[in-house]
Enzyme design. Structure first.
Site, mmCIF file in Angstrom:
data_model
loop_
_atom_site.group_PDB
_atom_site.id
_atom_site.type_symbol
_atom_site.label_atom_id
_atom_site.label_comp_id
_atom_site.label_asym_id
_atom_site.label_seq_id
_atom_site.Cartn_x
_atom_site.Cartn_y
_atom_site.Cartn_z
ATOM 1 N N CYS A 2 0.852 -1.179 0.000
ATOM 2 C CA CYS A 2 0.000 0.000 0.000
ATOM 3 C C CYS A 2 0.893 1.236 0.000
ATOM 4 O O CYS A 2 1.866 1.320 0.747
ATOM 5 C CB CYS A 2 -0.937 0.091 1.189
ATOM 6 S SG CYS A 2 -2.120 -1.249 1.248
ATOM 7 N N GLY A 101 -0.942 -1.011 6.361
ATOM 8 C CA GLY A 101 -0.673 -1.847 7.524
ATOM 9 C C GLY A 101 -1.884 -2.703 7.858
ATOM 10 O O GLY A 101 -2.797 -2.847 7.040
ATOM 11 N N GLU A 496 7.642 -15.400 -10.927
ATOM 12 C CA GLU A 496 6.943 -14.203 -10.439
ATOM 13 C C GLU A 496 6.474 -13.287 -11.557
ATOM 14 O O GLU A 496 5.462 -12.624 -11.417
ATOM 15 C CB GLU A 496 7.733 -13.451 -9.364
ATOM 16 C CG GLU A 496 9.025 -12.819 -9.790
ATOM 17 C CD GLU A 496 9.788 -12.168 -8.630
ATOM 18 O OE1 GLU A 496 9.218 -11.939 -7.557
ATOM 19 O OE2 GLU A 496 10.985 -11.894 -8.818
ATOM 20 N N LYS A 611 6.234 -4.821 -4.228
ATOM 21 C CA LYS A 611 7.685 -4.761 -4.088
ATOM 22 C C LYS A 611 8.126 -4.701 -2.633
ATOM 23 O O LYS A 611 9.159 -5.243 -2.256
ATOM 24 C CB LYS A 611 8.232 -3.553 -4.834
ATOM 25 C CG LYS A 611 9.737 -3.530 -4.838
ATOM 26 C CD LYS A 611 10.299 -2.871 -6.031
ATOM 27 C CE LYS A 611 11.788 -3.090 -6.122
ATOM 28 N NZ LYS A 611 12.136 -4.460 -6.481
HETATM 29 C C1 G6P Z 1 9.134 -8.760 -2.244
HETATM 30 C C2 G6P Z 1 9.658 -8.360 -3.604
HETATM 31 C C3 G6P Z 1 10.979 -9.070 -3.881
HETATM 32 C C4 G6P Z 1 11.973 -8.802 -2.771
HETATM 33 C C5 G6P Z 1 11.399 -9.165 -1.401
HETATM 34 C C6 G6P Z 1 12.285 -8.669 -0.274
HETATM 35 O O1 G6P Z 1 8.752 -10.088 -2.264
HETATM 36 O O2 G6P Z 1 8.715 -8.672 -4.606
HETATM 37 O O3 G6P Z 1 11.506 -8.614 -5.107
HETATM 38 O O4 G6P Z 1 13.127 -9.552 -2.984
HETATM 39 O O5 G6P Z 1 10.125 -8.534 -1.225
HETATM 40 O O6 G6P Z 1 12.347 -7.272 -0.326
HETATM 41 P P1 G6P Z 1 13.483 -6.397 0.277
HETATM 42 O O7 G6P Z 1 13.074 -4.988 0.006
HETATM 43 O O8 G6P Z 1 13.535 -6.698 1.744
HETATM 44 O O9 G6P Z 1 14.748 -6.754 -0.403
#
Ligand code: G6P
Length: 616
Positions: A2, A101, A496, A611
């Site tokens: 969000c 959240g 994905e 993301k």
């Molecule tokens: C999500 C995203 C991934 C990423 C993961 C961890 O699943 O789609 O691409 O690797 O979160 O995110 P971070 O920001 O902690 O690397």
């Protein structure tokens, strides 16, 4: 998950909010909404689907205002409907708010408020908060010198369990916003006679570089000129204004079709940036400015625990291979979500390292807090300067890869792997690695951007291979040793963004299960490097061929294959062993990207994903 964007100031809010929301769409994109406010009623629009749908409706109805709040949603409570989109408004119509959240005790709050006569029109947890603020507002006496709006939000939050980043408007207070944070990020950008507020500073890129990061348990009240922060418990907070780089051009797609494509091709630069200024004067080791630990203390570390989620977890596996090989320090890798609840026994000389592109992933943050609580020293490798994780750890390394917008991580992964290699070099050099071995390592690292460029130059060949395989529905990714994490990452990338079922395995492990999947309909992608285990990988490829499986191989130049063994071959240059996973990852990314495009998938916004995962 969000995205929130809010504005109050001298201009009209519409263009800023819609632009900001588009930039935050990576956080969730199943529905979006906005509320404007001048003096009379809130003007609200909510739409399912992308921000573009919302923008069309806002323009068609000519909605605007001198302040506003907006939201792009990744559903947790309630289906994807207009009623469940944010903003959510209290049933007395006085408050409207956007929320990122999860309010864990929302059913109790809702039951209580229903008894008090408040009504509900959505399935969201957020609506209970809008009504709870209205309830406290109704109870709060008018008092000179007290802002009843600010006080009621604060008092309502005292009864909330869960995570939130919120921004609220009140009909009795034109020109004023209240925001709060607990577990979900909220950043205020300071402008000239205007304020921006968002889940991520990218929303106000090009507009403000002076920001205030709200901490957990803090509430902010602001109008177009001033702001005031308190804790939920009503203590005064001295705000720290920080300067950040927040350039608009970093978000420009240029000639690329997707951010994922752009980010794949940005890797030579991203890798260069990760290395800049990080080699010793004698070029025999790495150096890092932000570890906040002396070499003699680091020598005491006899185990490293890496924690992360998703692609960053694969970067941890790369780190495991490198650090164990070059620094000879035992490494363990844990999913952050497991570690935080597992109560793992750790040796007292353990260093905990979390890896997170966004610096906001809730499980990674919780893992680091758990490790800190137990007294361990915690480092982070993160891309997002000023992120919650960056602010929580004792030390760490910024990736400087630039903003990553495509949901599937690409340049962030390779830069994490590179920093892992540099950490292995650094830790190795304060232990047993010789000067000449260190110098060779540094020389190799410096060639990496150029080598990556060479691999990127094969994109046409990789596109042709992608076209051949785009219609398969199953895939295996197989690799040994330091190629195993890349096999996992390849499978993740493909599934994905293209929704093809894919599994990553250590090549030899294939015989213990995945071999049952092999047929003409399930191709295997092997990651092969020369050296002592190459013959073993060759044997695994033979086993696939014997079962009529198609074979794609990504192999270093020195690997030689018997004729007809391989259906499609992609070459990567031979180089220092520590760099091989990074180089091999490039074709894997391109292949997944081209396959997804070929299948007509929405590459930058794959279904159900976001993301930055800020809910458990
Ligand atoms: C999500 C995203 C991934 C990423 C993961 C961890 O699943 O789609 O691409 O690797 O979160 O995110 P971070 O920001 O902690 O690397």
């Amino acid at each position: 998950m969000c995205g929130i964007v809010g504005y109050v100031g001298k201009s009209q809010a519409r263009d800023f909010l819609l632009e900001g929301l588009k930039r935050l769409e990576y956080r969730g994109y199943d529905s979006a909404g906005v509320a404007f406010f001048n003096r009379e009623a809130f003007k609200i629009a909510r739409k399912t689907g992308r921000v573009a749908n919302l923008a069309a409706s806002v323009h068609a109805n000519d909605l605007d205002g001198s302040m506003g709040i907006s939201h792009t949603r990744w559903a947790t409570h309630g289906d994807v409907t207009e009623d469940n989109a944010h903003p959510q408004t209290s049933s007395d119509g006085l408050f409207t708010l956007v929320h990122n959240g999860v309010i864990e005790n929302f059913s109790q709050i809702k039951n209580f408020l229903e008894e008090q006569g408040y009504t509900f029109s959505s399935q969201t947890d957020t609506e209970s908060l809008a009504n709870l603020i209205a309830y406290h507002y109704a109870k709060e006496p008018e008092q000179n010198g007290k802002n009843r709006f600010f006080v009621s939000v604060r008092k309502a939050l005292l009864h909330v369990h869960g995570t939130y980043g919120i921004v609220v408007m009140c009909r009795d207070y034109p020109g004023e916003l209240v925001g709060a944070r607990n577990g979900s990020p909220l950043i205020v950008g300071i402008g000239d006679g205007e304020f921006y507020v968002a889940s991520d500073a990218s929303a106000f890129a090009g507009k403000s570089q002076n920001v205030v990061y709200l901490n957990d348990g803090e509430v902010i009240h602001f109008d177009s000129k001033n702001f005031n922060i308190k804790t939920i418990a009503d203590e005064a907070v001295e705000a720290v204004v920080q300067k950040i780089e927040n350039r608009l051009e970093d978000y420009d797609l240029g000639d690329f079709r997707h951010y994922m494509e752009k980010e794949i091709f940005e890797q030579p630069n991203a890798l260069q940036n990760a290395m800049r200024g990080r080699f010793s004067d004698d070029n025999s080791t790495a150096k890092f400015g932000g570890l906040n630990i002396e070499p003699h203390e680091l020598r005491q570390i006899d185990r490293i625990l890496f924690c992360a989620c998703g692609t960053a977890w694969h970067a941890c596996l790369v780190a495991e291979y490198m650090i164990e090989k070059y620094a000879r320090i035992p490494v363990e890798v844990e999913y952050a979500s497991e570690f935080r609840y597992r109560n793992a026994p750790l040796d007292k000389n353990t260093l905990v390292v979390v890896i997170s592109q966004s610096g906001e992933t809730i499980d990674t943050l919780a893992a680091l807090k758990e490790a800190k609580r137990k007294g361990y020293r915690v480092f982070a490798i993160t891309n997002a300067v000023g992120s919650t994780i960056a602010r929580e750890v004792h030390g760490g390394v910024y990736q400087h890869a630039g903003p990553e917008i495509g949901v599937a991580s690409t340049k962030a992964f390779t830069s994490q792997a590179l920093i892992a290699a540099m950490l292995a070099l650094y830790l190795g050099r304060i232990r047993d690695m010789s000067y000449s071995e260190g110098a060779k390592f540094v020389t190799a690292l410096k060639t990496l951007p150029e080598l990556v460029n060479n691999v990127l130059n094969q994109s046409d060949q990789i596109l042709a291979i992608a076209k051949k395989y785009a219609q398969y529905e199953d895939f295996l990714f197989l690799g040994r040793q330091n190629m195993f994490p890349i096999a996992l990452e390849g499978a993740l990338k493909l599934k994905e963004i293209s929704y093809i079922h894919a599994e990553g395995y250590p090549a030899a492990e294939m015989k213990h299960g995945p071999i049952a999947l092999i047929s003409e309909k399930c191709p295997s992608l092997f990651l092969a490097t020369g050296g002592e285990i190459f013959s073993k990988t060759l044997a695994n490829i033979q086993e696939v061929k014997a079962r009529k499986g198609k074979v794609i191989v990504i192999a270093t130049d020195s690997c030689e294959f018997p004729e007809d063994l391989v259906d499609d071959l992609i070459r990567v240059p031979d180089c220092h062993d520590a760099l091989q996973p990074i180089l091999a990852c490039i074709p894997v990314q391109l292949l997944s990207y081209y396959i997804a495009v070929e299948r007509g998938c929405d590459v930058d916004k794959p279904r159900n994903l976001a993301k930055s995962v800020t809910v458990e």
